[in-house]
Write a protein that holds these residues in place. Structure first.
Motif, PDB file in Angstrom:
ATOM      1  N   SER A   1      15.324  13.010   8.993  1.00 29.60           N
ATOM      2  CA  SER A   1      15.294  11.627   9.637  1.00 29.60           C
ATOM      3  C   SER A   1      16.637  11.354   8.840  1.00 29.60           C
ATOM      4  CB  SER A   1      14.739  11.447  10.458  1.00 29.60           C
ATOM      5  OG  SER A   1      13.430  11.259   9.443  1.00 29.60           O
ATOM      6  N   HIS A   2      16.658  10.043   8.614  1.00 31.37           N
ATOM      7  CA  HIS A   2      16.837   8.295   7.938  1.00 31.37           C
ATOM      8  C   HIS A   2      15.741   8.256   7.253  1.00 31.37           C
ATOM      9  CE1 HIS A   2      21.208   8.283   9.407  1.00 31.37           C
ATOM     10  NE2 HIS A   2      20.606   8.264  10.509  1.00 31.37           N
ATOM     11  N   GLU A   3      14.614   7.934   8.283  1.00 26.91           N
ATOM     12  CA  GLU A   3      13.546   7.350   7.483  1.00 26.91           C
ATOM     13  C   GLU A   3      12.534   8.389   6.826  1.00 26.91           C
ATOM     14  OE1 GLU A   3      14.229   8.385  10.841  1.00 26.91           O
ATOM     15  OE2 GLU A   3      12.724   9.312  12.122  1.00 26.91           O
ATOM     16  N   ALA A   4      12.742   9.903   6.853  1.00 26.00           N
ATOM     17  CA  ALA A   4      11.835  11.127   6.358  1.00 26.00           C
ATOM     18  C   ALA A   4      13.016  10.925   4.936  1.00 26.00           C
ATOM     19  CB  ALA A   4      12.472  12.331   6.711  1.00 26.00           C
ATOM     20  N   ARG A   5      14.082  10.562   4.726  1.00 28.98           N
ATOM     21  CA  ARG A   5      15.035  11.366   3.373  1.00 28.98           C
ATOM     22  C   ARG A   5      14.933   9.447   2.754  1.00 28.98           C
ATOM     23  NH1 ARG A   5      21.170  11.425   5.430  1.00 28.98           N
ATOM     24  NH2 ARG A   5      19.693  11.781   7.218  1.00 28.98           N
ATOM     25  N   VAL A   6      14.659   8.486   3.500  1.00 25.03           N
ATOM     26  CA  VAL A   6      13.701   7.161   3.199  1.00 25.03           C
ATOM     27  C   VAL A   6      12.600   7.083   1.903  1.00 25.03           C
ATOM     28  CG1 VAL A   6      12.533   4.559   3.269  1.00 25.03           C
ATOM     29  CG2 VAL A   6      14.948   5.507   3.972  1.00 25.03           C
ATOM     30  N   PHE A   7      11.174   7.843   2.832  1.00 26.13           N
ATOM     31  CA  PHE A   7      10.315   8.696   2.687  1.00 26.13           C
ATOM     32  C   PHE A   7      10.227   8.552   1.552  1.00 26.13           C
ATOM     33  CE2 PHE A   7       6.105  11.485   2.613  1.00 26.13           C
ATOM     34  CZ  PHE A   7       5.264  10.407   2.008  1.00 26.13           C
ATOM     35  N   ASN A   8      10.878  10.138   1.382  1.00 24.20           N
ATOM     36  CA  ASN A   8      11.458  10.739   0.173  1.00 24.20           C
ATOM     37  C   ASN A   8      11.820  10.506  -0.709  1.00 24.20           C
ATOM     38  OD1 ASN A   8      10.054  13.293   1.635  1.00 24.20           O
ATOM     39  ND2 ASN A   8      11.511  13.782   2.534  1.00 24.20           N
ATOM     40  N   ALA A   9      12.601   9.562  -0.316  1.00 21.32           N
ATOM     41  CA  ALA A   9      13.243   8.589  -1.729  1.00 21.32           C
ATOM     42  C   ALA A   9      12.553   7.959  -2.260  1.00 21.32           C
ATOM     43  CB  ALA A   9      14.121   8.234  -1.393  1.00 21.32           C
ATOM     44  N   ILE A  10      11.240   7.366  -2.220  1.00 28.45           N
ATOM     45  CA  ILE A  10      10.106   6.270  -2.820  1.00 28.45           C
ATOM     46  C   ILE A  10       9.196   7.351  -3.530  1.00 28.45           C
ATOM     47  CG2 ILE A  10       8.359   4.981  -2.473  1.00 28.45           C
ATOM     48  CD1 ILE A  10       9.694   4.329   0.269  1.00 28.45           C
ATOM     49  N   PRO A  11       9.060   6.975  -4.767  1.00 23.92           N
ATOM     50  CA  PRO A  11       8.274   7.832  -5.930  1.00 23.92           C
ATOM     51  C   PRO A  11       6.640   6.982  -5.695  1.00 23.92           C
ATOM     52  CG  PRO A  11      10.140   6.559  -6.894  1.00 23.92           C
ATOM     53  CD  PRO A  11       9.887   6.549  -5.695  1.00 23.92           C
ATOM     54  N   ASP A  12       5.578   7.881  -6.425  1.00 24.08           N
ATOM     55  CA  ASP A  12       4.240   7.139  -5.719  1.00 24.08           C
ATOM     56  C   ASP A  12       5.086   5.523  -6.541  1.00 24.08           C
ATOM     57  OD1 ASP A  12       3.710   9.264  -5.213  1.00 24.08           O
ATOM     58  OD2 ASP A  12       3.070  10.319  -6.769  1.00 24.08           O
ATOM     59  N   GLU A  13       5.438   4.938  -8.079  1.00 21.74           N
ATOM     60  CA  GLU A  13       5.362   4.221  -7.996  1.00 21.74           C
ATOM     61  C   GLU A  13       6.066   2.722  -6.807  1.00 21.74           C
ATOM     62  OE1 GLU A  13       6.555   6.505  -9.677  1.00 21.74           O
ATOM     63  OE2 GLU A  13       8.016   6.099 -11.098  1.00 21.74           O
ATOM     64  N   GLY A  14       6.607   3.648  -6.181  1.00 25.07           N
ATOM     65  CA  GLY A  14       7.326   2.571  -5.580  1.00 25.07           C
ATOM     66  C   GLY A  14       8.777   2.507  -5.812  1.00 25.07           C
ATOM     67  N   LEU A  15       9.442   1.373  -4.776  1.00 26.70           N
ATOM     68  CA  LEU A  15      10.698   2.046  -5.525  1.00 26.70           C
ATOM     69  C   LEU A  15      11.176   0.013  -5.165  1.00 26.70           C
ATOM     70  CD1 LEU A  15      13.465   3.351  -6.375  1.00 26.70           C
ATOM     71  CD2 LEU A  15      13.417   3.452  -3.794  1.00 26.70           C
ATOM     72  N   PRO A  16      12.055  -0.776  -5.730  1.00 25.01           N
ATOM     73  CA  PRO A  16      12.429  -2.171  -5.305  1.00 25.01           C
ATOM     74  C   PRO A  16      13.153  -2.295  -4.032  1.00 25.01           C
ATOM     75  CG  PRO A  16      12.618  -1.318  -7.629  1.00 25.01           C
ATOM     76  CD  PRO A  16      12.568  -0.503  -6.900  1.00 25.01           C
ATOM     77  N   GLN A  17      13.057  -2.839  -3.668  1.00 25.68           N
ATOM     78  CA  GLN A  17      13.529  -3.007  -1.715  1.00 25.68           C
ATOM     79  C   GLN A  17      15.174  -2.964  -1.601  1.00 25.68           C
ATOM     80  OE1 GLN A  17      12.886  -6.184   0.873  1.00 25.68           O
ATOM     81  NE2 GLN A  17      12.868  -4.564   2.748  1.00 25.68           N
ATOM     82  N   ASN A  18      15.771  -3.369  -3.099  1.00 31.01           N
ATOM     83  CA  ASN A  18      16.906  -3.973  -3.202  1.00 31.01           C
ATOM     84  C   ASN A  18      17.574  -2.658  -2.842  1.00 31.01           C
ATOM     85  OD1 ASN A  18      16.326  -4.147  -5.667  1.00 31.01           O
ATOM     86  ND2 ASN A  18      17.138  -6.309  -5.986  1.00 31.01           N
ATOM     87  N   GLN A  19      17.230  -1.960  -3.769  1.00 31.26           N
ATOM     88  CA  GLN A  19      17.911  -0.994  -4.461  1.00 31.26           C
ATOM     89  C   GLN A  19      17.554   0.572  -3.462  1.00 31.26           C
ATOM     90  OE1 GLN A  19      15.936   0.359  -8.057  1.00 31.26           O
ATOM     91  NE2 GLN A  19      16.445   2.247  -8.094  1.00 31.26           N
ATOM     92  N   LEU A  20      15.695   0.371  -2.694  1.00 25.58           N
ATOM     93  CA  LEU A  20      16.029   0.774  -1.169  1.00 25.58           C
ATOM     94  C   LEU A  20      16.642   0.709  -0.384  1.00 25.58           C
ATOM     95  CD1 LEU A  20      14.566   3.380   0.458  1.00 25.58           C
ATOM     96  CD2 LEU A  20      13.173   1.443   1.356  1.00 25.58           C
ATOM     97  N   MET A  21      17.574  -0.168  -0.114  1.00 28.99           N
ATOM     98  CA  MET A  21      18.476  -0.318   0.785  1.00 28.99           C
ATOM     99  C   MET A  21      19.694  -0.159   0.211  1.00 28.99           C
ATOM    100  SD  MET A  21      17.013  -2.043   3.734  1.00 28.99           S
ATOM    101  CE  MET A  21      15.458  -2.620   4.201  1.00 28.99           C
ATOM    102  N   LYS A  22      19.814   0.276  -0.822  1.00 26.34           N
ATOM    103  CA  LYS A  22      20.783   0.668  -1.402  1.00 26.34           C
ATOM    104  C   LYS A  22      21.912   2.048  -0.396  1.00 26.34           C
ATOM    105  CE  LYS A  22      22.136  -2.556  -5.039  1.00 26.34           C
ATOM    106  NZ  LYS A  22      21.644  -2.869  -6.232  1.00 26.34           N
ATOM    107  N   MET A  23      20.294   2.470  -0.468  1.00 30.93           N
ATOM    108  CA  MET A  23      20.550   3.819  -0.016  1.00 30.93           C
ATOM    109  C   MET A  23      21.614   3.837   1.413  1.00 30.93           C
ATOM    110  SD  MET A  23      16.881   5.485  -0.681  1.00 30.93           S
ATOM    111  CE  MET A  23      17.249   7.459   1.012  1.00 30.93           C
TER     112      MET A  23
END
Lengths: 494, 593
Positions: free
Chosen positions: A75-97
């Motif tokens: 699912s989209h939310e799972a893909r978002v979750f899996n994309a985040i490394p332990d040190e976190g991800l900038p929000q704007n970068q995440l939104m580009k997925m």
């Protein structure tokens, strides 16, 4: 078109089952997409009676493109979750997925992730849990395996909201009357080669669809009003009437009114009813003797008439205008006739006239007037009715009656009514009358000559004939060209 | 055509007979009337102002009857009933009489002063005595006055009628004219006095009276009628004074009619008007009207109303021959009598003496009498017969050519348009990139909108507007029209002539000059003109502001220029709200007659 191998595979499957099979089962058996089988069914139908296929709505659930993607990639939310490394991800970068926006809000509401707005270097997203369970994906995988029955209705609905489900139409396929498991190629058209070789004898030809329309011929079209004009012209010519030269839209008040014994104060001569001309404002040439006689009959009478008893003014007669009726031309023609040894005449015209009137759905400032005139010794009111009867019979109108009416230049004057079978009532179809002696005698026509005349508009019968309610759709530039293209030929008597 | 509205039940009561709607319609038709509508006050209000306003309005059935424009004598219930009753031979036509005052006294007198000369110089008067109004009669009286104002009086521009309760005023009366500031009186339906100048601005917003203000508005003097005590009777043609207003209780009526002096017809009309008015208000007072004297500025004295009967003599044979019937003189006399034209056989041959009453001003010739005989005989009882007139038909050459070309142009794939002969100056000038002065256009002096400023000088604007209105149709659009344009021409008696032209346009994504050029070749082939410089046709590059530079040619036939063809100038295309390239041909077809 599907290839013959596939078509024959389908046919073999159909042969094996009694009572038919569902196209979705066929798709599953052959391991191809259902849409491919639908295409094959249509191709087989086009070959004639090989199979018969009945369309039915299937309860069978199937995944959409997005649904399939989720089943495969999560699912989209799972893909978002899996994309985040332990040190976190900038929000704007995440939104580009690709799944960024939808997945972010869903993952937030699932409390899988958190957003640190105050983070140095801009808002940053962090995981809040170690691992997740992607239930959406699990459910969709069930559906993909054809095990959707394991889902509860509530769950189905939730997934429907995600637009992951749809219903599909499938075919119930049975053998046709000429069922066969081999495909014979059908020819579409007869060719010169087939005729030359005689091969057409062995060929099967694809049936034509006789329900379809043909190709419209590439041609021009006559305007419906002009088609009706042609028919009226034809009728007059059949009756021995000669066409008058009405190609003069600009007329003097003299010929339009005075010569017709229409007094100079008559309301029709008002600015509200008639278009006057500012340039060239005045007519400059009149038959002088005749003009004097017209002046006299208006102001003093004569020829057995009391006249109108007023000061007739040349200035009023000189005023140019757009003719308000073609009777102005009839007056010119009768005057011309009177200048030679009298011979009986029958005249007609169909041309434009102009009125400065209020416009509505049935009235324009210009319209076509149809006019017939007969001049001979001893014509009677009975003759006028007789000739009107003949004229209207040619239009397919046989039931006529006449109502006394008023017209300044005819006496008697009669309105012509015909019985309308559709409306079940009498409707006015024209005007008629005998020209007044005050009009004819000053022209110099012999005393015993009577002139009978009638007139009607061309637009009204045309609107009735072609079922047009708004005159602007018929006359002028706002015409509907499709109507012109589609209008049938005009036979007035049928 | 004037319409008279009468209450059905009242009408039938007066006719002494009940009819069904169909029967009454039939009677009207026979007599030359038309039962136009069956309605009620309530229905009219609902239609015009909506259901709410109509609440409580009358349900009484109204007949709206169309009366021929020359039959002023039928404009009220009494007149209609009289006409129909005489027609049905239930009554004899009345004889109107002018009488002297019953008590042997002096007649009422109206003195005209010379100040009226500049504004409204004519006046006549009459008196009606011992009237008993009922509500219906009163309404009919007012209605007739209004109908006459609208019709024969031409919305009061020719004549205006004023009626007054004679017992509230005293003669002799003075008809004069004064500056608007010096006229002061209380007008009908107002509660205080106004000066004439104030009245004119007061009535500017009156839905009824504002239509009459223009008749005197710009005059230095306004017409005004006073009684011997200085009471204002009326300020014609605008409004009466309140003092002398007619009511249900009025017994004696003073009538004054005034007229402008545009031509003599107004005096004639004035005399007819007062005649009609008094005659049709005498049904219930034995058809008698009391005379009144009018004194002119030069001292001349006339007595009014002139109830002039005139006798015409004509033969039964004349009627029979013109109508196409065969009736005896006696029966024709009877037919005419039924039309309120009292007639008798004179005894000499088949001559008939016909008396024309003062109410039938429309009868001015024997043919008018003939028509009445035909109406009484019944138009639809006359035997229909075909005239024996033998003639050979001929077509007008220019129309014959037009008919033949139209057929072949459609065969060539072009569709016929039918566009207006009138258009705006802009259409034939600016939009075609021409100067209006070079168009030789005929200009209209009184157009209500810009669509009727000129007669077209080219068929092209109409065709381009037709395309603009049909832009949704599939391309290409191929249109043509063969019709008349109008051009100024000094050699014609009216200074202008028509010119028959052929115009065609091709509208598509590419200009299609070759298509329009091909159409020219086809037209010339149809006209049997071969390509060639001298006896044939050819085209040659030309400049014309309507066309795109370098894409226009002039067409010559037998050495004479007959028109142009080419690709339209992009400005022309966009001024007609079009977006695609367009080519056109425009030629004169009269040289090919």
């Amino acid at each position: 078109m599907a290839d013959n191998g596939l078509l024959e595979s389908v046919l073999r499957l159909v042969e094996k089952v009694d009572g038919g099979t569902d196209s979705q089962d066929v798709a599953a058996d052959l391991g191809v997409d259902h849409q491919v089988i639908v295409g094959a069914v249509k191709s087989l139908q086009a070959l004639g009676e090989v199979i018969s296929a009945e369309q039915k709505s299937s309860r069978h659930w199937e995944l959409t493109g997005e649904g399939r993607e989720i089943a495969e990639q999560g699912s989209h939310e799972a893909r978002v979750f899996n994309a985040i490394p332990d040190e976190g991800l900038p929000q704007n970068q995440l939104m580009k997925m690709p799944s960024g926006k939808v997945g972010f809000s869903k993952a937030m509401s699932n409390k899988w992730i958190r957003l640190d707005k105050a983070h140095e270097g801009g808002p940053r997203v962090f995981k809040t849990v170690e691992a997740i369970e992607d239930t959406v994906r699990d459910k969709l995988q069930l559906v993909q395996k054809g095990q959707s029955a394991k889902l509860e209705d509530k769950e189905k609905n939730e997934l429907k909201k995600l637009q992951c489900y749809w219903t599909v139409k499938s075919y119930w396929i049975t053998k046709g009357s000429s069922f066969s498991t081999t495909i014979t190629k059908q020819e579409t058209e007869l060719t010169p080669e087939m005729i030359a070789s005689g091969s057409w004898k062995e060929k099967k030809f694809k049936p034509y669809n006789f329900e379809a329309m043909g190709v419209a011929p590439d041609c021009g079209h006559l305007h419906p009003l002009m088609k009706v004009r042609t028919q009226f012209r034809q009728i007059f010519l059949e009756m021995g009437f000669t066409e008058m030269p009405t190609n003069n839209f600009i007329e003097s008040s003299f010929w339009n009114f005075d010569s017709l014994f229409q007094p100079q104060q008559h309301p029709a001569r008002d600015q509200h009813d008639t278009f006057f001309i500012s340039d060239p404002a005045l007519a400059h040439e009149f038959p002088q003797d005749y003009l004097e006689r017209v002046k006299k009959v208006h102001s003093e009478g004569g020829y057995g008439s009391q006249g109108y008893k007023y000061d007739w003014k040349i200035e009023e007669a000189q005023k140019n205008l757009l003719r308000t009726h073609t009777t102005a031309v009839s007056a010119r023609m009768l005057y011309k006739l009177a200048q030679q040894k009298f011979t009986p005449v029958k005249y007609f015209s169909i041309d434009r006239v102009f009125r400065n009137e209020t416009l509505d759905a049935t009235h324009l400032a210009e319209f076509h007037q149809i006019e017939g005139v007969v001049a001979d010794y001893g014509l009677t009111l009975g003759n006028l009715m007789g000739i009107l009867h003949q004229f209207f019979t040619k239009l397919g109108i046989t039931k006529l009656r006449f109502k006394p009416a008023y017209n300044p230049y005819t006496e008697p004057s009669m309105e012509v009514f015909s019985y309308h079978e559709g409306l079940k009532k009498w409707v006015e179809v024209g005007n008629s009358g005998v020209f007044r002696p005050e009009m004819l005698l000053p022209m110099g026509l012999p005393e015993g000559v009577s002139v009978i005349a009638w007139g009607l508009s061309l637009e009204r019968p045309t609107m009735i004939k072609y079922g047009i309610n708004n005159i602007r759709e018929l006359v002028g530039h706002k015409v509907n060209l499709q109507m012109v293209y589609d209008s049938p030929i005009c036979r007035l008597d049928s | 055509m004037p319409t008279v509205s009468v209450k059905r039940d009242l009408l039938f009561e007066a006719l002494g007979q009940k009819y069904t709607d169909e029967e009454f319609d039939e009677l009207c038709f026979e007599f030359g009337l038309e039962l136009d509508e069956i309605t009620s006050e309530k229905e009219i209000l609902i239609r015009e102002q909506g259901g709410e306003k109509a609440e409580g309005a009358s349900d009484v059935v109204l007949y709206k009857i169309d009366v021929p424009a020359n039959r002023y004598d039928l404009l009220c219930l009494e007149g209609l009933v009289r006409g129909l009753q005489v027609f049905k031979e239930k009554l004899e036509a009345p004889r109107y009489k002018r009488v002297s005052p019953a008590d042997g006294g002096e007649p009422q007198r109206l003195v005209i002063t010379e100040e009226t000369a500049s504004v409204r110089p004519h006046a006549v008067a009459a008196v009606l005595r011992n009237i008993t109004f009922t509500q219906e009669r009163y309404e009919s009286f007012i209605e007739l006055q209004e109908k006459l104002h609208q019709n024969i009086c031409r919305k009061r521009t020719l004549v205006a009628i004023g009626t007054h309760d004679l017992d509230t005023i005293s003669g002799p009366f003075t008809y004069t004219a004064k500056p608007p500031g010096e006229i002061r009186f209380k007008p009908l339906s107002q509660s205080r006095e106004y000066t004439a100048a104030e009245l004119m601005s007061l009535y500017k917003t009156d839905s009824h009276l504002r239509h009459y203000l223009h008749i005197i508005e710009n005059e230095p003097l306004y017409p005004i009628i006073y009684d011997s005590n200085g009471i204002v009777l009326s300020m014609p043609p605008i409004i009466n004074g309140d003092h002398s207003k007619i009511s249900l209780n009025t017994k004696n009526i003073f009538i004054e009619c005034t007229a402008t002096d545009l031509t003599k017809v107004n005096r004639f009309t004035l005399i007819i008007t007062v005649c009609l008015f008094v005659c049709f208000n005498t049904f219930f007072i034995l058809f008698r009207v009391e005379e009144a004297e009018v004194v002119y500025p030069d001292g001349r004295l006339s007595v009014y109303p002139e109830l002039a009967y005139r006798t015409e003599t004509l033969s039964g044979d004349f009627i029979n021959k013109r109508v196409g019937i065969n009736e005896s003189a006696e029966s024709i006399a009877q037919l005419l009598t039924r039309m309120c034209l009292r007639s008798e056989v004179s005894g000499e041959g088949d001559l008939i003496q016909v008396e024309i009453p003062p109410t039938r001003a429309d009868v001015i010739h024997a043919c008018d009498i003939m028509e009445d005989a035909a109406i009484a005989y019944g138009f639809n009882n006359i035997v229909r017969s075909t005239p024996r007139t033998y003639t050979v038909a001929n077509q007008l050459p220019v129309n014959k050519l037009t008919e033949l070309l139209r057929q072949d142009l459609t065969a060539a794939g072009f569709t016929e348009a039918l566009t207006f002969a009138l258009c705006s100056e802009e259409d034939i000038a600016d939009k075609l990139r021409k100067n209006i002065t070079e168009t030789r256009a005929v200009h209209i002096s009184n157009p209500k909108t810009a669509d009727f400023q000129v007669a077209r000088t080219s068929l092209l604007p109409g065709l381009l507007k037709t395309i603009a209105a049909n832009r949704k149709m599939p391309l290409p659009l191929k249109l043509f029209e063969i019709s008349d344009v109008v051009l100024k021409d000094e050699t014609k008696d009216v200074g202008a002539r028509n010119n028959r032209r052929l115009c065609a346009v091709y509208y598509n994504k590419s200009p299609g000059f070759e298509v329009i050029h091909g159409l020219l070749d086809r037209v010339m082939q149809l006209l049997d003109v071969k390509p060639g410089r001298n006896q044939g046709y050819h085209i040659q590059a030309a400049e014309d502001s309507t066309f795109f530079p370098g894409r226009c040619a002039e067409i010559f036939s037998c050495g004479k220029s007959i028109g142009h063809l080419g690709v339209l100038h992009p400005d022309v295309i966009s001024r007609f709200e079009l977006t695609m390239p367009c080519s056109a041909i425009d030629i004169d077809i009269e040289p090919f007659l």
